[in-house]
Design a protein around this motif. Sequence first.
Motif, mmCIF file in Angstrom:
data_model
loop_
_atom_site.group_PDB
_atom_site.id
_atom_site.type_symbol
_atom_site.label_atom_id
_atom_site.label_comp_id
_atom_site.label_asym_id
_atom_site.label_seq_id
_atom_site.Cartn_x
_atom_site.Cartn_y
_atom_site.Cartn_z
ATOM 1 N N SER A 184 27.567 -14.951 17.272
ATOM 2 C CA SER A 184 27.093 -13.613 16.946
ATOM 3 C C SER A 184 25.695 -13.664 16.347
ATOM 4 O O SER A 184 25.229 -14.697 15.878
ATOM 5 N N LYS A 185 25.043 -12.522 16.319
ATOM 6 C CA LYS A 185 23.753 -12.386 15.663
ATOM 7 C C LYS A 185 23.902 -12.136 14.163
ATOM 8 O O LYS A 185 22.899 -11.969 13.481
ATOM 9 N N CYS A 186 25.119 -12.115 13.676
ATOM 10 C CA CYS A 186 25.373 -11.771 12.269
ATOM 11 C C CYS A 186 26.062 -12.904 11.526
ATOM 12 O O CYS A 186 26.875 -13.644 12.089
ATOM 13 N N LEU A 187 25.719 -13.018 10.243
ATOM 14 C CA LEU A 187 26.395 -13.898 9.302
ATOM 15 C C LEU A 187 27.285 -13.064 8.385
ATOM 16 O O LEU A 187 26.975 -11.910 8.083
ATOM 17 N N ILE A 188 28.369 -13.674 7.922
ATOM 18 C CA ILE A 188 29.187 -13.065 6.875
ATOM 19 C C ILE A 188 28.904 -13.812 5.584
ATOM 20 O O ILE A 188 28.932 -15.046 5.553
ATOM 21 N N VAL A 189 28.611 -13.065 4.512
ATOM 22 C CA VAL A 189 28.390 -13.648 3.192
ATOM 23 C C VAL A 189 29.533 -13.178 2.303
ATOM 24 O O VAL A 189 29.693 -11.972 2.060
ATOM 25 N N PHE A 190 30.323 -14.150 1.812
ATOM 26 C CA PHE A 190 31.494 -13.831 0.993
ATOM 27 C C PHE A 190 31.289 -14.327 -0.430
ATOM 28 O O PHE A 190 30.883 -15.471 -0.655
ATOM 29 N N SER A 191 31.566 -13.472 -1.414
ATOM 30 C CA SER A 191 31.478 -13.823 -2.831
ATOM 31 C C SER A 191 32.875 -14.025 -3.382
ATOM 32 O O SER A 191 33.720 -13.116 -3.322
ATOM 33 N N LYS A 198 29.969 -9.232 2.960
ATOM 34 C CA LYS A 198 29.015 -8.348 3.624
ATOM 35 C C LYS A 198 28.489 -9.056 4.858
ATOM 36 O O LYS A 198 28.626 -10.279 5.015
ATOM 37 N N THR A 199 27.874 -8.288 5.723
ATOM 38 C CA THR A 199 27.322 -8.816 6.967
ATOM 39 C C THR A 199 25.802 -8.786 6.910
ATOM 40 O O THR A 199 25.208 -7.778 6.528
ATOM 41 N N VAL A 200 25.177 -9.900 7.285
ATOM 42 C CA VAL A 200 23.720 -10.007 7.371
ATOM 43 C C VAL A 200 23.373 -10.344 8.814
ATOM 44 O O VAL A 200 23.773 -11.392 9.328
ATOM 45 N N CYS A 201 22.641 -9.459 9.459
ATOM 46 C CA CYS A 201 22.330 -9.618 10.884
ATOM 47 C C CYS A 201 20.851 -9.933 11.095
ATOM 48 O O CYS A 201 20.022 -9.724 10.207
ATOM 49 N N SER A 231 15.455 -22.080 8.868
ATOM 50 C CA SER A 231 16.032 -22.021 7.523
ATOM 51 C C SER A 231 15.624 -20.715 6.869
ATOM 52 O O SER A 231 14.608 -20.096 7.236
ATOM 53 N N ILE A 232 16.403 -20.305 5.888
ATOM 54 C CA ILE A 232 16.100 -19.107 5.117
ATOM 55 C C ILE A 232 16.667 -19.281 3.722
ATOM 56 O O ILE A 232 17.731 -19.894 3.539
ATOM 57 N N SER A 233 15.953 -18.793 2.734
ATOM 58 C CA SER A 233 16.404 -18.888 1.354
ATOM 59 C C SER A 233 17.684 -18.077 1.166
ATOM 60 O O SER A 233 17.804 -16.948 1.646
ATOM 61 N N THR A 234 18.644 -18.668 0.479
ATOM 62 C CA THR A 234 19.886 -17.936 0.241
ATOM 63 C C THR A 234 19.684 -16.776 -0.725
ATOM 64 O O THR A 234 20.515 -15.861 -0.770
ATOM 65 N N GLU A 235 18.595 -16.795 -1.488
ATOM 66 C CA GLU A 235 18.295 -15.648 -2.356
ATOM 67 C C GLU A 235 18.044 -14.401 -1.518
ATOM 68 O O GLU A 235 18.395 -13.292 -1.916
ATOM 69 N N ILE A 236 17.439 -14.593 -0.355
ATOM 70 C CA ILE A 236 17.210 -13.463 0.552
ATOM 71 C C ILE A 236 18.531 -12.957 1.111
ATOM 72 O O ILE A 236 18.766 -11.745 1.207
ATOM 73 N N LEU A 237 19.418 -13.882 1.474
ATOM 74 C CA LEU A 237 20.702 -13.481 2.042
ATOM 75 C C LEU A 237 21.556 -12.711 1.038
ATOM 76 O O LEU A 237 22.389 -11.885 1.429
ATOM 77 N N LYS A 238 21.342 -12.969 -0.244
ATOM 78 C CA LYS A 238 22.134 -12.282 -1.269
ATOM 79 C C LYS A 238 21.699 -10.834 -1.455
ATOM 80 O O LYS A 238 22.491 -9.995 -1.895
ATOM 81 N N THR A 239 20.450 -10.556 -1.118
ATOM 82 C CA THR A 239 19.893 -9.244 -1.467
ATOM 83 C C THR A 239 19.533 -8.383 -0.260
ATOM 84 O O THR A 239 19.020 -7.282 -0.439
ATOM 85 N N THR A 240 19.772 -8.860 0.942
ATOM 86 C CA THR A 240 19.366 -8.105 2.120
ATOM 87 C C THR A 240 20.507 -8.041 3.116
ATOM 88 O O THR A 240 21.507 -8.772 2.993
ATOM 89 N N SER A 241 20.361 -7.193 4.102
ATOM 90 C CA SER A 241 21.364 -7.079 5.159
ATOM 91 C C SER A 241 20.784 -7.442 6.530
ATOM 92 O O SER A 241 21.446 -7.252 7.539
ATOM 93 N N SER A 242 19.556 -7.942 6.547
ATOM 94 C CA SER A 242 18.930 -8.331 7.808
ATOM 95 C C SER A 242 18.057 -9.556 7.604
ATOM 96 O O SER A 242 17.479 -9.754 6.529
ATOM 97 N N ILE A 243 17.966 -10.371 8.638
ATOM 98 C CA ILE A 243 17.135 -11.581 8.642
ATOM 99 C C ILE A 243 15.958 -11.312 9.566
ATOM 100 O O ILE A 243 16.132 -11.125 10.768
ATOM 101 N N LYS A 244 14.755 -11.295 9.003
ATOM 102 C CA LYS A 244 13.580 -10.943 9.801
ATOM 103 C C LYS A 244 12.603 -12.103 9.982
ATOM 104 O O LYS A 244 12.034 -12.264 11.052
#
Length: 467
Positions: A184-191, A198-201, A231-244
């Motif tokens: 998929s084009k989306c990741l799932i981030v679970f706390s 949540k889903t980050v696409c 690669s992408i910083s996980t700090e971005i994944l925690k605060t956003t819903s899209s990877i640009k």
Amino acid sequence: MDRFLLTTLLLSLPFAHTSTIYEWDEFDFNWPSEQSKQKYFKGGGKFEPDDLRPNFLAVYEERIFLSLYQRWSAPSTLVSFPTAITSGPAPPKLTPYPSLEMNEKGNCRVIQWAQGLQVDALGRLWVLDSGFNCPSKIWIFNLVHGDSIELSYQFNQSLELYDIALEKTQEDDWLAYITHESESKCLIVFSLNNRRSKTVCSEWKKFKAIAFSSLEKKLFFSQFDSKELYSISTEILKTTSSIKHPNRIVSWQAVNCYRMLFDNSGVLYAAFLKQTYIETWNAQKLNKNRFFLNGGDYLARTPFTFALDTSGIMWIMVYKTWKPSRHKLLRIPIGDNSFSTNASQVCRNGGICVSPTIPTAPARTTIFGTDKNPELSAHGVNDTYCDNKPLLFLNIVLSCWNVFSLFSIASQILWFRKIKKTQDSIAEIKKAERRDATNRASTDSPDPIYEEIESFPSTSALCETRY
């Protein structure tokens, strides 16, 4: 040369002692009792050893955990076995984990289809359950306290979960990054603390294999249908819903990366569909190695799966599609060496070649799927293959033979064309000669010659004279 790819590959590496721990012609199961076995088969259950193959691997202390493909061909999709033989020469049977009942088919309250596995620093086994016909789940088992169930988190639907990477945050939370089986084009981030996901696409193509670097606090992922590693910083994944704008790191040698992991020294290990090598990327030194088998004819789509334990040991489950020794478990001390070895030494041991580490300039930040640095294109990182003399000599001979054959065929073609041209010329000349002869016969013929002949009296005159 042993055709069993990874056995040959890893036994030939001189940097560490490699051990073959187990060999199976086919898997078998440990049943709690004969009654449970009969109950399983009477209930329509199947057990087809030839259909089973390893999926994900995890290690904790003296136990190995394995998820299996072909869920409906075995009584359990999640199994465990010891890291060392406890009794007898035979390899161990697979024990349903945590129990046979917890793998009951069709029961949506238990494990239905185990996929990605990961053991965290607290001794907990995280299991992705795709669910099949049931909602997908995240299971957490406490390996320290009697394999008790610490969490069963259920999603709203069946998501075909695939790979998992874990991060311990500064806020004392555990985050799980999860990909889908369908690339998929989306990741799932679970706390874990919040028990929420949540889903980050992305605005990008599909990806599948992921790995978390604890040294850089970044999530690394490979684009599934290309050679690119990002690669992408996980700090971005925690605060956003899209990877640009992820960072493009390097180009692998192959597409379809299906498994990745980091060791403690920051070396990334990657495996690829239908490829007979492990490729590594050192995120600290910005170089990569490749370990492969020349002339390998491995038939499995995913020929191996691997995991690291806390003591720096790499465990590799190798799979091939024929017997004997269809499955093998290998043990390799990695430590801080991280496959750092001499290429010429490796090539002299069974034809396994290791490309030397080549410094690579850091990649620039790019938009997904866009390569703005030509020096880091799919061919920008040059791996140097080792000098395997027998194979090199064979390649030279075959190359010379191919060149000779090419010239021979070309010469024959030219010769046949010349003969054909000559024959056509001769036929044309003969045709012209026949045409000229016909023309002369019709235009140059002489006038007919007539002779004067004396007249003779007619017969009636003669008769009249007589009478």
